[in-house]
Design a protein around this motif. Structure first.
Motif, PDB file in Angstrom:
ATOM      1  N   VAL A  46      63.367  29.105  36.967  1.00 40.30           N
ATOM      2  CA  VAL A  46      62.265  28.222  37.340  1.00 40.30           C
ATOM      3  C   VAL A  46      62.596  26.788  36.959  1.00 40.30           C
ATOM      4  CG1 VAL A  46      59.800  27.781  37.084  1.00 40.30           C
ATOM      5  CG2 VAL A  46      60.666  30.106  36.818  1.00 40.30           C
ATOM      6  N   ALA A  47      62.334  25.833  37.874  1.00 42.77           N
ATOM      7  CA  ALA A  47      62.399  24.404  37.548  1.00 42.77           C
ATOM      8  C   ALA A  47      61.002  23.984  37.129  1.00 42.77           C
ATOM      9  CB  ALA A  47      62.858  23.597  38.759  1.00 42.77           C
ATOM     10  N   LEU A  48      60.844  23.557  35.872  1.00 47.38           N
ATOM     11  CA  LEU A  48      59.519  23.264  35.344  1.00 47.38           C
ATOM     12  C   LEU A  48      59.065  21.826  35.602  1.00 47.38           C
ATOM     13  CD1 LEU A  48      59.715  25.133  31.920  1.00 47.38           C
ATOM     14  CD2 LEU A  48      58.589  25.902  34.012  1.00 47.38           C
ATOM     15  N   ALA A 116      64.117  26.816  33.286  1.00 51.02           N
ATOM     16  CA  ALA A 116      63.743  27.945  32.438  1.00 51.02           C
ATOM     17  C   ALA A 116      64.126  29.249  33.124  1.00 51.02           C
ATOM     18  CB  ALA A 116      62.246  27.923  32.155  1.00 51.02           C
ATOM     19  N   LYS A 117      64.326  30.267  32.299  1.00 53.21           N
ATOM     20  CA  LYS A 117      64.441  31.622  32.802  1.00 53.21           C
ATOM     21  C   LYS A 117      63.273  32.417  32.237  1.00 53.21           C
ATOM     22  CE  LYS A 117      69.324  32.150  33.921  1.00 53.21           C
ATOM     23  NZ  LYS A 117      70.551  32.962  33.725  1.00 53.21           N
ATOM     24  N   GLY A 141      55.760  26.336  41.547  1.00 53.60           N
ATOM     25  CA  GLY A 141      55.350  26.529  40.166  1.00 53.60           C
ATOM     26  C   GLY A 141      54.742  25.262  39.603  1.00 53.60           C
ATOM     27  N   SER A 142      53.970  25.384  38.539  1.00 57.71           N
ATOM     28  CA  SER A 142      53.286  24.253  37.934  1.00 57.71           C
ATOM     29  C   SER A 142      53.220  24.454  36.431  1.00 57.71           C
ATOM     30  CB  SER A 142      51.873  24.157  38.521  1.00 57.71           C
ATOM     31  OG  SER A 142      51.084  23.218  37.835  1.00 57.71           O
ATOM     32  N   VAL A 143      53.343  23.368  35.660  1.00 58.04           N
ATOM     33  CA  VAL A 143      53.266  23.475  34.211  1.00 58.04           C
ATOM     34  C   VAL A 143      52.018  22.789  33.688  1.00 58.04           C
ATOM     35  CG1 VAL A 143      55.771  23.592  33.918  1.00 58.04           C
ATOM     36  CG2 VAL A 143      54.630  21.367  33.803  1.00 58.04           C
TER      37      VAL A 143
END
Length: 219
Positions: A46-48, A116-117, A141-143
């Motif tokens: 994942v690219a955060l 991240a993994k 994705g979203s942080v």
């Protein structure tokens, strides 16, 4: 102290299966009650978040990315930032800051992003979700995190302490005004979401970002 929850969405073709190494399985098992075997886990990359200016006129500093890398270890993955336990789908077990050679941010810095993994336990109930991830349906994705500072790129004033008079997107003496998110305080979760806002390209991967947020005082 000002608390800001940021949500930054990514569309990277990033949710894809990874081969699980012995070292990775050892890291995963630090978060479980009973050790998992390779056939029981699905791993996705994942690219955060990154250090480029997004559509909201904000960016994470490179220093913030390095600190967030530590803060996001062990954080859970959910859907649409819904905190219900039933929405939990995955957990981050490894993070790192990645530099993309030859790629430059809008403001001329070397491009860096927090990667991240995460792992999911293979079950009968999440088989369809894993298939959607592998098939590229679930990508974005979203942080969510709390930042200690939001700095004006023109004068360095902290927006959490009051406005400086410079408007995001404006130019002042040839300098573009944007806000730099710095000094992370906490990382909460990352989430699968539906709608990206800013799209960038890097080879066969795409990256989309979105950040919403509000600030409130905490004691």
């Amino acid at each position: 102290m000002i608390r800001k929850k940021n949500k930054k969405n990514y569309k990277e073709g990033n949710a894809k299966s990874e081969t699980v190494s012995g070292e990775e399985l050892e890291k995963i098992n630090n978060y479980v009650r009973e050790p998992l075997t390779e056939d029981k886990v699905f791993v996705l990359r994942v690219a955060l978040c990154d250090n480029d200016i997004d559509r909201d006129g904000e960016k994470f500093s490179s220093g913030a990315l390095r600190k967030l890398a530590e803060l996001f270890k062990g954080r859970t993955g959910i859907f649409d930032h819904d905190p219900k336990s039933s929405k939990q789908t995955a957990r981050i077990f490894d993070t790192w800051v990645e530099t993309l050679p030859g790629k430059i941010t809008t403001d001329g810095e070397v491009y860096r992003r927090l990667m991240a993994k995460a792992y999911m336990v293979r079950t009968a109930s999440n088989g369809d979700l894993i298939s959607e991830i592998q098939g590229g349906i679930k990508k974005e994705g979203s942080v969510s995190c709390t930042m200690g500072k939001k700095l004006c790129s023109v004068c360095g004033a902290d927006m959490y302490k009051g406005s400086c008079g410079h408007e995001k997107g404006g130019e002042y003496g040839g300098m573009l005004c944007y806000h730099i998110l710095d000094e992370p305080l906490e990382a909460y979760e990352w989430s699968f979401v539906a709608v990206p806002a800013q799209v960038q390209k890097n080879g066969t991967e795409s990256l989309a970002t979105r950040r919403d947020g509000n600030a409130r005082n905490t004691i």
